[in-house]
Design an enzyme around this catalytic site. Structure first.
Site, PDB file in Angstrom:
ATOM      1  N   CYS A   8      -3.833   4.479   7.413  1.00 35.21           N
ATOM      2  CA  CYS A   8      -4.276   3.910   8.622  1.00 35.21           C
ATOM      3  C   CYS A   8      -3.204   4.456   9.818  1.00 35.21           C
ATOM      4  CB  CYS A   8      -4.159   2.359   8.949  1.00 35.21           C
ATOM      5  SG  CYS A   8      -5.523   1.648   7.693  1.00 35.21           S
ATOM      6  N   HIS A  36     -13.807  -0.474  -0.889  1.00 38.66           N
ATOM      7  CA  HIS A  36     -13.735   1.139  -0.900  1.00 38.66           C
ATOM      8  C   HIS A  36     -12.198   1.330  -1.814  1.00 38.66           C
ATOM      9  CE1 HIS A  36     -10.611   2.086   2.232  1.00 38.66           C
ATOM     10  NE2 HIS A  36     -10.797   0.934   2.486  1.00 38.66           N
ATOM     11  N   THR A  93     -26.093  -9.288  10.865  1.00 40.49           N
ATOM     12  CA  THR A  93     -27.181  -9.146   9.748  1.00 40.49           C
ATOM     13  C   THR A  93     -26.206  -8.321   8.617  1.00 40.49           C
ATOM     14  OG1 THR A  93     -28.965  -8.579  11.154  1.00 40.49           O
ATOM     15  CG2 THR A  93     -29.130  -7.626   8.984  1.00 40.49           C
ATOM     16  N   ASN A  98       0.933  -1.200  -0.009  1.00 37.50           N
ATOM     17  CA  ASN A  98      -0.131  -0.031   0.135  1.00 37.50           C
ATOM     18  C   ASN A  98       0.832   1.427  -0.208  1.00 37.50           C
ATOM     19  OD1 ASN A  98       0.556  -1.427   2.663  1.00 37.50           O
ATOM     20  ND2 ASN A  98      -0.487   0.736   3.373  1.00 37.50           N
ATOM     21  N   GLN A 117      -4.954  -3.850  -2.061  1.00 38.04           N
ATOM     22  CA  GLN A 117      -4.352  -2.905  -3.010  1.00 38.04           C
ATOM     23  C   GLN A 117      -4.283  -3.405  -4.472  1.00 38.04           C
ATOM     24  OE1 GLN A 117      -3.672   0.365  -2.537  1.00 38.04           O
ATOM     25  NE2 GLN A 117      -4.097   0.138  -0.416  1.00 38.04           N
TER      26      GLN A 117
END
Length: 396
Positions: free
Chosen positions: A328, A204, A240, A154, A182
């Site tokens: 991160c 994402h 869920t 990354n 990635q």
């Protein structure tokens, strides 16, 4: 007047494509039923999840029964590593990884080492950020149960020899997990051809919504659950389902993988232009490999005598969104563990800049960045005591 915005941080996250969002919307307000219920609107949501499972499986050349939806890439990494470790600890307690993994992998391995007595081997990488296959072979013992090595890094974009790693693991009867967060959507990924047993991905990173990912688990592998409490995902991942997110990921991965070559042919010339322009700035070095050993949209450089955080603040003032490494760890003042692992000293690693490009990047964006960055670097160096000392010395 609005400030011009140039987004250059696609490795941190991508925007959600309009056609992805369009497919998601009905699952917020029209087909909102719980997939575990039996009435018709719930059957619609169940059907939508199944369709997305098919799309993800096709993108990876997997079977639909091997795809399990998660809350993202970090959860998938945690599940793969802890799940295999706890399910196979009777066979052995040794796991092999690398020094340049994402923290979702490194911190999970540290947790297993510290609290559960597992032994972890952290493989070195060369100056391009790529492991030695010989080192991997030599590290495997009769106690090794898992090798977890990322597909593409990354920070510096290095692509590991995944097929060869998979072959070694298969020959040695060791499970192979790859964090492909990635890689998916940027390079071709084929779990069968590459002998991958477990693979993590996150929506994402390929123009899908945040908060949803998947773990591929090869059929027949015994693995403990990470999340307990319900029968969802064939009783392997309770909770869920994020139906709209799963639908979005299915559409996004289909779009991202339908023509990888076309995507690369557009992105690569932009990347090369950006690299060439940045390296014209004196005392700048490219971090990571060149050519096809590097993720198509990744550019990572270090500028001597200055700090990355200052570069980012000045870029932001000019409307350029960039990073000094992993999203991160953006709050950390420590230099990147990846840059240290490829042999950079602390003082140079502190001056890193990661620019990652994607589907929204234009040639005008590249030109704008190449116009602004040299000015910023010179301004920061003019304020740098390190650069001042360098100039007063022999200037070499």
């Amino acid at each position: 007047m609005n400030k011009k915005t140039v987004y250059m941080d696609y490795a941190a996250t991508t925007y959600t494509k309009p056609e992805v969002l369009e497919e998601m919307i009905p699952y917020f307000n029209q087909y909102f039923g719980n997939p575990s219920s039996i009435y018709s609107i719930s059957r619609e949501t169940k059907k939508a999840i199944d369709m997305s499972r098919d799309r993800v499986a096709k993108a990876l050349n997997a079977d639909r029964s091997e795809i399990y939806f998660t809350g993202g890439g970090s959860e998938a990494d945690n599940w793969a590593i802890k799940g295999i470790a706890f399910a196979h600890k009777n066979k052995g307690n040794h796991i092999i990884t690398t020094k340049i993994e994402h923290h979702a992998v490194l911190h999970t391995c540290e947790y297993l080492e510290k609290y559960h007595g597992f032994e972890i081997t952290y493989l070195d990488v060369n100056e391009e950020g790529i492991i030695s296959l010989e080192d991997l072979k030599n590290a495997i013992t009769d106690k090794t149960i898992l090798v977890t090595i990322m597909f593409g890094n990354n920070e510096i974009g290095s692509i590991q020899p995944i097929k060869e790693i998979g072959a070694i693991c298969k020959e040695k009867n060791v499970f192979f997990h790859t964090d492909a967060v990635q890689a998916v959507g940027n390079v071709k990924v084929d779990v069968k051809d590459m002998n991958i047993d477990l693979l993590s991905l996150a929506s994402h990173k390929f123009y899908g919504p945040k908060g949803v990912g998947a773990l591929y688990i090869r059929k027949g592998i015994r693995i403990h659950n990470l999340v307990h409490g319900g029968g969802q995902e064939k009783a392997r991942r309770a909770g869920t389902e994020n139906v709209a997110g799963i639908v979005g990921m299915g559409k996004a991965i289909e779009l991202a993988t339908e023509d990888i070559e076309k995507h690369q042919s557009r992105i690569l010339p932009l990347r090369e232009k950006l690299i060439k322009g940045l390296l014209e700035i004196p005392h700048t070095r490219l971090n990571g490999p060149t050519g096809d050993k590097r993720l198509p949209g990744n550019v990572n450089v270090c500028f001597k005598f200055i700090e990355g955080e200052s570069i980012l603040l000045m870029l932001d003032a000019m409307g350029i969104c960039a990073s000094s490494g992993s999203a991160c760890t953006s709050g950390s003042l420590d230099p990147s563990h990846v840059l240290l692992a490829i042999g950079l000293p602390h003082e140079i690693a502190h001056g890193s800049l990661r620019l990652t490009i994607g589907d929204g990047t234009t040639e005008e964006d590249i030109d704008y960045v190449l116009e602004k960055v040299p000015t910023i670097i010179q301004r920061l160096r003019d304020m740098s005591p390190l650069y001042d000392e360098f100039i007063k010395g022999d200037g070499k």
